[in-house]
Design a protein around this motif. Sequence first.
Motif, PDB file in Angstrom:
ATOM      1  N   ALA A  89     -18.676  17.659   1.883  1.00 11.88           N
ATOM      2  CA  ALA A  89     -18.052  16.349   1.774  1.00 11.88           C
ATOM      3  C   ALA A  89     -18.349  15.688   0.435  1.00 11.88           C
ATOM      4  CB  ALA A  89     -18.544  15.446   2.903  1.00 11.88           C
ATOM      5  N   SER A  90     -17.397  14.938  -0.066  1.00 14.40           N
ATOM      6  CA  SER A  90     -17.609  14.168  -1.286  1.00 14.40           C
ATOM      7  C   SER A  90     -18.678  13.110  -1.052  1.00 14.40           C
ATOM      8  CB  SER A  90     -16.310  13.495  -1.720  1.00 14.40           C
ATOM      9  OG  SER A  90     -16.553  12.508  -2.698  1.00 14.40           O
ATOM     10  N   ALA A  91     -19.573  12.977  -2.030  1.00 17.79           N
ATOM     11  CA  ALA A  91     -20.621  11.954  -1.940  1.00 17.79           C
ATOM     12  C   ALA A  91     -20.102  10.568  -2.313  1.00 17.79           C
ATOM     13  CB  ALA A  91     -21.790  12.335  -2.849  1.00 17.79           C
ATOM     14  N   VAL A  92     -18.839  10.486  -2.738  1.00 20.61           N
ATOM     15  CA  VAL A  92     -18.238   9.197  -3.098  1.00 20.61           C
ATOM     16  C   VAL A  92     -17.892   8.436  -1.821  1.00 20.61           C
ATOM     17  CG1 VAL A  92     -16.278   8.073  -4.211  1.00 20.61           C
ATOM     18  CG2 VAL A  92     -17.299  10.105  -5.240  1.00 20.61           C
ATOM     19  N   THR A  93     -18.267   7.175  -1.773  1.00 24.64           N
ATOM     20  CA  THR A  93     -17.943   6.338  -0.617  1.00 24.64           C
ATOM     21  C   THR A  93     -16.604   5.654  -0.847  1.00 24.64           C
ATOM     22  OG1 THR A  93     -20.299   5.919  -0.228  1.00 24.64           O
ATOM     23  CG2 THR A  93     -18.733   4.434   0.836  1.00 24.64           C
ATOM     24  N   SER A  94     -15.579   6.151  -0.171  1.00 25.80           N
ATOM     25  CA  SER A  94     -14.264   5.531  -0.282  1.00 25.80           C
ATOM     26  C   SER A  94     -13.464   5.824   0.972  1.00 25.80           C
ATOM     27  CB  SER A  94     -13.514   6.040  -1.522  1.00 25.80           C
ATOM     28  OG  SER A  94     -13.136   7.392  -1.368  1.00 25.80           O
ATOM     29  N   TRP A  95     -12.394   5.071   1.156  1.00 25.84           N
ATOM     30  CA  TRP A  95     -11.578   5.166   2.358  1.00 25.84           C
ATOM     31  C   TRP A  95     -11.082   6.582   2.604  1.00 25.84           C
ATOM     32  CZ3 TRP A  95      -6.355   6.544   2.487  1.00 25.84           C
ATOM     33  CH2 TRP A  95      -5.730   6.420   3.750  1.00 25.84           C
ATOM     34  N   THR A  96     -10.557   7.223   1.581  1.00 23.75           N
ATOM     35  CA  THR A  96      -9.934   8.533   1.772  1.00 23.75           C
ATOM     36  C   THR A  96     -10.928   9.574   2.276  1.00 23.75           C
ATOM     37  OG1 THR A  96      -8.546  10.222   0.706  1.00 23.75           O
ATOM     38  CG2 THR A  96     -10.257   9.207  -0.663  1.00 23.75           C
ATOM     39  N   PHE A  97     -12.164   9.542   1.785  1.00 23.62           N
ATOM     40  CA  PHE A  97     -13.156  10.523   2.228  1.00 23.62           C
ATOM     41  C   PHE A  97     -13.725  10.165   3.604  1.00 23.62           C
ATOM     42  CE2 PHE A  97     -13.515  11.019  -2.517  1.00 23.62           C
ATOM     43  CZ  PHE A  97     -12.844  12.233  -2.549  1.00 23.62           C
ATOM     44  N   THR A  98     -13.791   8.895   3.910  1.00 24.09           N
ATOM     45  CA  THR A  98     -14.225   8.480   5.246  1.00 24.09           C
ATOM     46  C   THR A  98     -13.231   8.962   6.303  1.00 24.09           C
ATOM     47  OG1 THR A  98     -15.366   6.539   4.386  1.00 24.09           O
ATOM     48  CG2 THR A  98     -14.765   6.511   6.720  1.00 24.09           C
ATOM     49  N   VAL A  99     -11.950   8.842   5.998  1.00 24.88           N
ATOM     50  CA  VAL A  99     -10.916   9.303   6.934  1.00 24.88           C
ATOM     51  C   VAL A  99     -11.032  10.806   7.164  1.00 24.88           C
ATOM     52  CG1 VAL A  99      -8.422   9.628   7.241  1.00 24.88           C
ATOM     53  CG2 VAL A  99      -9.302   7.444   6.409  1.00 24.88           C
ATOM     54  N   ARG A 100     -11.315  11.560   6.126  1.00 23.27           N
ATOM     55  CA  ARG A 100     -11.441  13.015   6.279  1.00 23.27           C
ATOM     56  C   ARG A 100     -12.586  13.369   7.215  1.00 23.27           C
ATOM     57  NH1 ARG A 100      -9.919  14.823   0.015  1.00 23.27           N
ATOM     58  NH2 ARG A 100      -8.707  12.933  -0.321  1.00 23.27           N
ATOM     59  N   HIS A 118       0.843  -1.191   0.000  1.00 24.47           N
ATOM     60  CA  HIS A 118       0.000   0.000   0.000  1.00 24.47           C
ATOM     61  C   HIS A 118       0.880   1.244   0.000  1.00 24.47           C
ATOM     62  CE1 HIS A 118      -3.064  -2.856   1.491  1.00 24.47           C
ATOM     63  NE2 HIS A 118      -3.947  -2.000   1.014  1.00 24.47           N
ATOM     64  N   VAL A 119       0.471   2.234  -0.777  1.00 26.47           N
ATOM     65  CA  VAL A 119       1.105   3.556  -0.741  1.00 26.47           C
ATOM     66  C   VAL A 119      -0.005   4.560  -0.455  1.00 26.47           C
ATOM     67  CG1 VAL A 119       2.383   5.309  -2.005  1.00 26.47           C
ATOM     68  CG2 VAL A 119       2.899   2.880  -2.383  1.00 26.47           C
ATOM     69  N   ASN A 120       0.074   5.217   0.688  1.00 29.25           N
ATOM     70  CA  ASN A 120      -0.982   6.128   1.099  1.00 29.25           C
ATOM     71  C   ASN A 120      -0.446   7.517   1.402  1.00 29.25           C
ATOM     72  OD1 ASN A 120      -3.418   4.712   0.903  1.00 29.25           O
ATOM     73  ND2 ASN A 120      -3.045   3.630   2.823  1.00 29.25           N
ATOM     74  N   LEU A 121      -1.349   8.473   1.367  1.00 32.45           N
ATOM     75  CA  LEU A 121      -1.072   9.822   1.833  1.00 32.45           C
ATOM     76  C   LEU A 121      -1.544   9.929   3.273  1.00 32.45           C
ATOM     77  CD1 LEU A 121      -2.578  11.323  -1.364  1.00 32.45           C
ATOM     78  CD2 LEU A 121      -0.216  11.760  -0.690  1.00 32.45           C
ATOM     79  N   ASP A 122      -0.938  10.812   4.049  1.00 36.74           N
ATOM     80  CA  ASP A 122      -1.346  10.984   5.437  1.00 36.74           C
ATOM     81  C   ASP A 122      -2.589  11.868   5.479  1.00 36.74           C
ATOM     82  OD1 ASP A 122      -1.565  11.105   8.157  1.00 36.74           O
ATOM     83  OD2 ASP A 122       0.567  11.469   8.513  1.00 36.74           O
ATOM     84  N   ILE A 123      -3.708  11.277   5.067  1.00 34.61           N
ATOM     85  CA  ILE A 123      -4.965  12.021   4.943  1.00 34.61           C
ATOM     86  C   ILE A 123      -5.449  12.538   6.296  1.00 34.61           C
ATOM     87  CG2 ILE A 123      -7.385  11.841   4.275  1.00 34.61           C
ATOM     88  CD1 ILE A 123      -5.467  11.930   1.935  1.00 34.61           C
ATOM     89  N   ALA A 124      -5.286  11.732   7.343  1.00 37.41           N
ATOM     90  CA  ALA A 124      -5.727  12.171   8.665  1.00 37.41           C
ATOM     91  C   ALA A 124      -4.964  13.417   9.105  1.00 37.41           C
ATOM     92  CB  ALA A 124      -5.547  11.042   9.677  1.00 37.41           C
ATOM     93  N   ASP A 125      -3.665  13.418   8.911  1.00 38.46           N
ATOM     94  CA  ASP A 125      -2.872  14.600   9.273  1.00 38.46           C
ATOM     95  C   ASP A 125      -3.284  15.804   8.437  1.00 38.46           C
ATOM     96  OD1 ASP A 125      -0.617  15.914  10.665  1.00 38.46           O
ATOM     97  OD2 ASP A 125       0.229  16.002   8.646  1.00 38.46           O
ATOM     98  N   ALA A 126      -3.612  15.569   7.173  1.00 36.37           N
ATOM     99  CA  ALA A 126      -4.051  16.666   6.301  1.00 36.37           C
ATOM    100  C   ALA A 126      -5.287  17.348   6.860  1.00 36.37           C
ATOM    101  CB  ALA A 126      -4.330  16.132   4.899  1.00 36.37           C
ATOM    102  N   MET A 127      -6.269  16.544   7.272  1.00 40.69           N
ATOM    103  CA  MET A 127      -7.498  17.135   7.814  1.00 40.69           C
ATOM    104  C   MET A 127      -7.247  17.795   9.158  1.00 40.69           C
ATOM    105  SD  MET A 127     -10.547  17.968   7.273  1.00 40.69           S
ATOM    106  CE  MET A 127     -11.311  17.032   5.936  1.00 40.69           C
ATOM    107  N   ARG A 128      -6.346  17.228   9.953  1.00 41.73           N
ATOM    108  CA  ARG A 128      -6.006  17.874  11.230  1.00 41.73           C
ATOM    109  C   ARG A 128      -5.373  19.243  10.998  1.00 41.73           C
ATOM    110  NH1 ARG A 128      -4.905  12.442  13.042  1.00 41.73           N
ATOM    111  NH2 ARG A 128      -2.790  12.556  12.186  1.00 41.73           N
ATOM    112  N   GLN A 129      -4.535  19.349   9.968  1.00 39.81           N
ATOM    113  CA  GLN A 129      -3.908  20.638   9.668  1.00 39.81           C
ATOM    114  C   GLN A 129      -4.944  21.675   9.234  1.00 39.81           C
ATOM    115  OE1 GLN A 129      -0.153  20.773   7.438  1.00 39.81           O
ATOM    116  NE2 GLN A 129      -0.026  18.549   7.573  1.00 39.81           N
ATOM    117  N   VAL A 130      -5.866  21.269   8.374  1.00 44.98           N
ATOM    118  CA  VAL A 130      -6.906  22.186   7.905  1.00 44.98           C
ATOM    119  C   VAL A 130      -7.763  22.662   9.076  1.00 44.98           C
ATOM    120  CG1 VAL A 130      -9.026  22.350   6.555  1.00 44.98           C
ATOM    121  CG2 VAL A 130      -7.022  21.257   5.564  1.00 44.98           C
TER     122      VAL A 130
END
Length: 350
Positions: A202-213, A174-186
């Motif tokens: 919020a994005s209406a798309v159901t996916s991991w990255t948007f759930t984390v946000r 897996h190669v991921n971005l630190d999405i949780a840290d991104a939202m914490r910064q915002v």
Amino acid sequence: MAQPPGTDRPGPGTAARPARPTSKDVARAAGVSQATVSLVLADKWPGRVSERTAELVRDTARELGYRPNLAARNLRLGRTRTALLVVPALTNEFFARVYTGAATVAAEHSFGVVLYPSPEGIGPAKDPFSSARAALDGVIASSMATEALATIRGADLPLVMLDSDPTGSGAAAHVNLDIADAMRQVTGHLLALGHRRITHLASAVTSWTFTVRADTLAEAVRDIPGALVRTVPSPLEVHAARAAAERALSGPGPRPTALICDSDVLAAGAVKAARKLGLRVPDDLSVTGFDDLALATAVEPELTTVRLPAEQVGEHGMSALLSILDGQRPENTVLPVSLVLRGSTAPPPA
């Protein structure tokens, strides 16, 4: 005059075509064995051939204009030297950058990358070939569930997942971005400015990255006195985002002072909605984006947003797949992100 059988002499008016140099020619010119040439040009020489000899072979190959016969080599190895990159859509600049990164690394290793947008968005993706397992060496997939790739890869092809649930089964890396840290910064940026009434576009798309946000935003404001977050979903499209933002800004109750958007596309729609309602950004309303696409600096004011290193995602994804094909087990990667402060955020109105 007729040419004798077996000769390869050009006829009248035909230019002689120089013979393509072979590995035997390189070996002869360098004064080494053909096996040594094969080791060096396959980059398998360390520990077997001296560095001086390896450099001599490479220089000789360049001087002669030698190029390996990839088709023959691939046939011997049972490899196609082709990877499939599956993305939800081609209209998003993020995925174009992911492809650029993957293709750059692939080219350095004489690999090709076929870009394939899943017809069903985040899945399930259909096999674009009569048999992907016969046409590909591996699959890289971005921003979708592992299960969406079942039809393409079966149980045979190695799979690297990008920007996807790291707990998902079936992927070799897996190669991921630190999405949780991104939202914490915002969120931290807006809270520090004094915002307490926040709407999450919020994005209406159901996916991991948007759930984390969404989960991270809720957690970030949980213990902040007076902080209130309302979520308004929207398709990832400017006009839909404008309509969703208008509803959020003109609905009953106190108006939000900040909109946190799941993408720059949604943020652009939010800015349009504010302008239509006579609100000034950022004097009356702060707006933040996500991705740092070219769109982020095309709107006015320019967007405060999260910069996601999309090309690095593609680079790391392709490198991981190459490692797997070489029999290695690459570690999962989490890439850091950064908050870019621009003109779309300011303290809330008094």
